[in-house]
Design a protein around this motif. Structure first.
Motif, short mmCIF file in Angstrom:
data_model
loop_
_atom_site.label_atom_id
_atom_site.label_comp_id
_atom_site.label_asym_id
_atom_site.label_seq_id
_atom_site.Cartn_x
_atom_site.Cartn_y
_atom_site.Cartn_z
N HIS A 1 5.27 8.22 7.12
CA HIS A 1 5.57 8.86 8.50
C HIS A 1 5.37 8.05 9.57
N ALA A 2 4.46 6.91 9.57
CA ALA A 2 4.43 6.05 10.55
C ALA A 2 4.97 4.77 10.81
N TRP A 3 6.12 4.84 9.47
CA TRP A 3 6.90 3.55 9.92
C TRP A 3 7.90 3.73 11.13
N PRO A 4 7.65 2.70 11.99
CA PRO A 4 8.72 2.79 13.08
C PRO A 4 10.33 2.52 12.92
N LYS A 5 10.78 1.92 11.87
CA LYS A 5 12.12 1.59 11.54
C LYS A 5 12.27 1.81 10.07
N ARG A 6 13.53 1.83 9.57
CA ARG A 6 13.79 2.06 8.24
C ARG A 6 14.07 0.69 7.44
N ASP A 7 14.11 -0.39 8.09
CA ASP A 7 14.60 -1.63 7.59
C ASP A 7 14.02 -1.88 6.21
N LEU A 8 12.70 -2.03 6.29
CA LEU A 8 11.97 -2.12 5.32
C LEU A 8 11.97 -1.26 3.84
N PHE A 9 12.13 -0.12 4.34
CA PHE A 9 12.35 0.86 3.26
C PHE A 9 13.91 0.69 2.61
N ASP A 10 14.84 0.21 3.43
CA ASP A 10 16.33 0.01 2.98
C ASP A 10 16.26 -1.20 1.95
N VAL A 11 15.34 -2.22 2.48
CA VAL A 11 15.41 -3.62 1.74
C VAL A 11 14.70 -3.26 0.31
N LEU A 12 13.69 -2.50 0.29
CA LEU A 12 12.69 -2.08 -0.98
C LEU A 12 13.68 -1.25 -1.82
N LEU B 1 10.16 1.91 -10.22
CA LEU B 1 9.48 3.12 -9.68
C LEU B 1 9.19 2.88 -8.29
N LEU B 2 9.60 3.91 -7.40
CA LEU B 2 9.22 4.10 -6.03
C LEU B 2 8.56 5.27 -5.77
N VAL B 3 7.11 4.95 -5.27
CA VAL B 3 6.13 6.01 -4.94
C VAL B 3 5.81 6.08 -3.53
N VAL B 4 5.96 7.35 -2.86
CA VAL B 4 5.71 7.35 -1.64
C VAL B 4 4.69 8.40 -1.36
N ILE B 5 3.29 7.78 -0.95
CA ILE B 5 2.47 8.87 -0.59
C ILE B 5 2.20 8.74 0.80
N THR B 6 2.10 9.96 1.59
CA THR B 6 2.16 10.17 3.06
C THR B 6 1.63 11.42 3.62
N THR B 7 0.96 11.42 4.62
CA THR B 7 0.68 12.67 5.19
C THR B 7 1.92 13.35 6.09
N ALA B 8 2.00 14.35 6.45
CA ALA B 8 3.40 14.99 7.39
C ALA B 8 3.14 14.05 8.49
N GLY B 9 4.42 14.04 9.15
CA GLY B 9 4.70 13.34 10.43
C GLY B 9 5.30 14.27 11.36
N LEU C 1 13.48 11.59 3.76
CA LEU C 1 13.00 11.92 2.22
C LEU C 1 12.24 13.28 2.11
N TYR C 2 11.41 13.80 3.15
CA TYR C 2 10.84 14.82 2.99
C TYR C 2 11.84 15.99 2.85
N SER C 3 12.98 16.05 3.51
CA SER C 3 13.97 16.95 3.50
C SER C 3 14.72 17.03 2.28
N TYR C 4 14.94 15.70 1.82
CA TYR C 4 15.45 15.75 0.27
C TYR C 4 14.38 16.35 -0.61
N ALA C 5 13.07 15.92 -0.59
CA ALA C 5 12.19 16.45 -1.35
C ALA C 5 12.01 18.09 -1.36
N LEU D 1 10.86 13.25 -7.89
CA LEU D 1 9.43 14.20 -8.17
C LEU D 1 9.03 14.43 -6.76
N PRO D 2 9.01 15.67 -6.18
CA PRO D 2 8.51 16.12 -5.17
C PRO D 2 7.06 16.66 -5.43
#
Length: 536
Positions: A180-191, A202-210, A220-224, A238-239
């Motif tokens: 939720h704190a990532w300022p842009k999506r570039d790194l996400f897209d690359v990974l 395996l991709l694991v996202v662990i975050t608080t709400a944003g 991603l939250y909306s898809y989850a 897996l949501p």
């Protein structure tokens, strides 16, 4: 108490979790063998709570008939203090020195910045150093944030949002911390694109709400949410959503306990939460922070929103421009700065006394990606979808805006075109000379206060359809409302990068549409200039 439909009941109900090849059991066994320097268990044993064990089994146990792991993406929404970092560090080691490692495999701990990325990595390093049996078999280079297992060639690294350095990486595991704190999506897209190069990654996202909806975390939250509620079937995603419903009482401790599964075990501290809640009773900003960070309520940007997001979203029914073209129409123009967002917004008054609005946004085309990073919203994606028009150069082309106004005046039954005269004098004069119905609508409290009141009544009363336009919604989410001694409300933005131009134009257009064809002002002291431009 109403439990949200997204609640992961399987975490607590002891229902069977398939584990035909025993991979879920071996993952749990590995984590329980680890030691943690902060553990209070005997021998510093890694403390895996029951709910965490269930999550681990659900990730690694279920398999396809050919033995491939079913889960490829995990999206876990867990409040602050829920030991996200410890669990993430354990999973990272599972793929580096544990049974899920692959020869020469690369595991990554990724975060928005260098310091945040270090947190999970340093915890993984501490776990390794705590046990001599492991410490002797790994190499840890702290200053490079790198942990390696020489025997297998597996490596664990911490990376931050400098996405350019990650191109070419082929990770087998990636932990994305506090997305939720990532300022842009570039790194996400690359990974993300790197992970698909390897079978069984395996991709694991662990975050608080944003906050807000114009970011990768909300995507991603909306898809989850859709997967969790069954709207989308995707066994590879897996949501795990420990979240509070929008209408639940944030002061109810039973809600706290449901959303914070470790609370009964002492994490987070219940007395600490109670203290924060007492203080939040009197401070709205603290209350919103409490709801977001400790109850996982996904917020809009403003701590003092103009209207509740759920109320606003009720107006997201479609706006068919062709079907309403013969209804009377009022335009409002917010030119703002030539380097920022400009909007022309139309409001139609329909037969049933309801209203429909639709905006046309403009921004400079030059440095559009940099502008996206500055404002932390997807201007490029919006432009590709037709939600905004980038005009050539590094300033908004007012000629394109004027052409839009003229085109709308030809297509629709436009009764008025309202401008803030501060920046609009030249365009107003040009349009007025051609006989278009231009009015000047000052942006002071005496003008905008009643206009904002009209807009609020239309939204809350369910009379306003806006089609769910994403930029308009973002603008409304940015609004900070201030009320003066006379009870008049004013729109302001909470942060310098926030944009509220669409919300301002919406108030202008809706107010004039509700005033109707009389040409009357909101004020008793309305006057008209000699050039025929009505002054409000």
């Amino acid at each position: 108490m109403t439990v949200p439909a997204t609640f992961p009941a399987w975490v607590f109900d002891d229902s069977p979790i398939p584990d035909p090849l025993g991979h879920g059991q071996r993952a749990v066994d590995f984590l329980r063998v680890l030691k943690h320097p902060k553990s209070t268990a005997r021998g510093r044993q890694f403390q895996l709570a029951d709910f965490q064990e269930r999550i681990v089994r659900r990730i690694y146990g279920p398999r396809h008939d050919d033995g491939r792991r079913k889960v490829r993406t995990v999206f876990m929404l867990l409040p602050r203090g829920g030991r996200k970092t410890t669990l993430g560090a354990g999973l990272s080691l599972l793929h580096t020195i544990g049974p899920e490692r692959t020869p020469g495999g690369l595991a990554l701990n990724a975060a928005s910045d260098r310091e945040q990325a270090r947190i999970a990595f340093e915890e993984a390093a501490m776990i390794c150093r705590e046990d001599p049996r492991i410490a002797d078999k790994v190499d840890i280079v702290d200053y490079r944030h790198r942990l390696s297992h020489p025997k297998s060639g597996a490596v664990l690294r911490a990376v931050s949002s400098d996405a350019g350095r990650q191109h070419g990486s082929t990770p087998v595991f990636a932990l994305l911390d506090e997305l939720h704190a990532w300022p842009k999506r570039d790194l996400f897209d690359v990974l993300r694109t790197g992970l698909v190069k390897t079978a069984g990654s395996l991709l694991v996202v662990i975050t608080t709400a944003g906050k807000g909806q114009a970011n990768i975390a909300f995507d991603l939250y909306s898809y989850a949410v859709k997967v969790a509620t069954g709207e989308i079937e995707d066994e590879g995603f897996l949501p795990i959503l420990f979240e509070t419903g929008p209408n639940e009482d944030w002061r109810d401790e039973s809600v706290w306990r449901r959303v914070n599964p470790g609370l009964e075990l002492g994490f987070p501290d219940i007395d600490g939460l109670r203290q924060l809640a007492r203080e939040a009773e009197q401070r709205p900003a603290d209350r919103e922070a409490f709801r977001q960070l400790h109850l996982n309520v996904w917020l809009d940007h403003s701590a003092t929103p103009f209207v509740d997001a759920a109320v606003y979203d009720r107006g997201a029914r479609p706006v068919d421009l062709e079907a309403i073209r013969d209804f009377p129409c009022w335009l409002a123009v917010d030119l703002s700065s030539v380097r920022d967002l400009t909007v022309v917004l139309a409001c139609w008054r329909l037969d049933d006394d309801s209203l429909a609005v639709w905006p046309w946004f403009f921004c400079p085309a030059e440095a559009l990606r940099q502008r996206s990073e500055r404002d932390r919203v997807p201007y490029v994606t919006w432009a590709e979808a037709g939600h905004i028009t980038p005009t050539p150069g590094d300033v908004v082309d007012y000629g394109a805006v004027e052409d839009c106004i003229r085109d709308l005046s030809d297509r629709f039954d436009v009764r008025e075109i309202a401008f803030d005269p501060y920046l609009g004098q030249q365009m107003m004069a040009a349009l007025g000379d051609d006989g278009l119905p231009v009015v000047a609508m000052r942006q002071g409290a005496l003008t905008m206060g009643p206009a904002i009141r009209d807009l609020e009544h239309a939204i809350v009363g369910g009379r306003l359809a806006h089609g769910g336009h994403p930029i308009l919604r973002w603008n409304f989410a940015n609004v900070v409302v201030e009320t003066d001694k006379a009870g008049l409300k004013a729109f302001n933005k909470g942060k310098a990068r926030d944009r509220i131009d669409g919300a301002v134009a919406c108030a202008m257009a809706v107010s004039r549409a509700m005033a109707g064809d009389s040409g009357r002002s909101i004020y008793d002291d309305e006057s008209a200039r000699p050039d025929g431009i009505l002054i409000l």
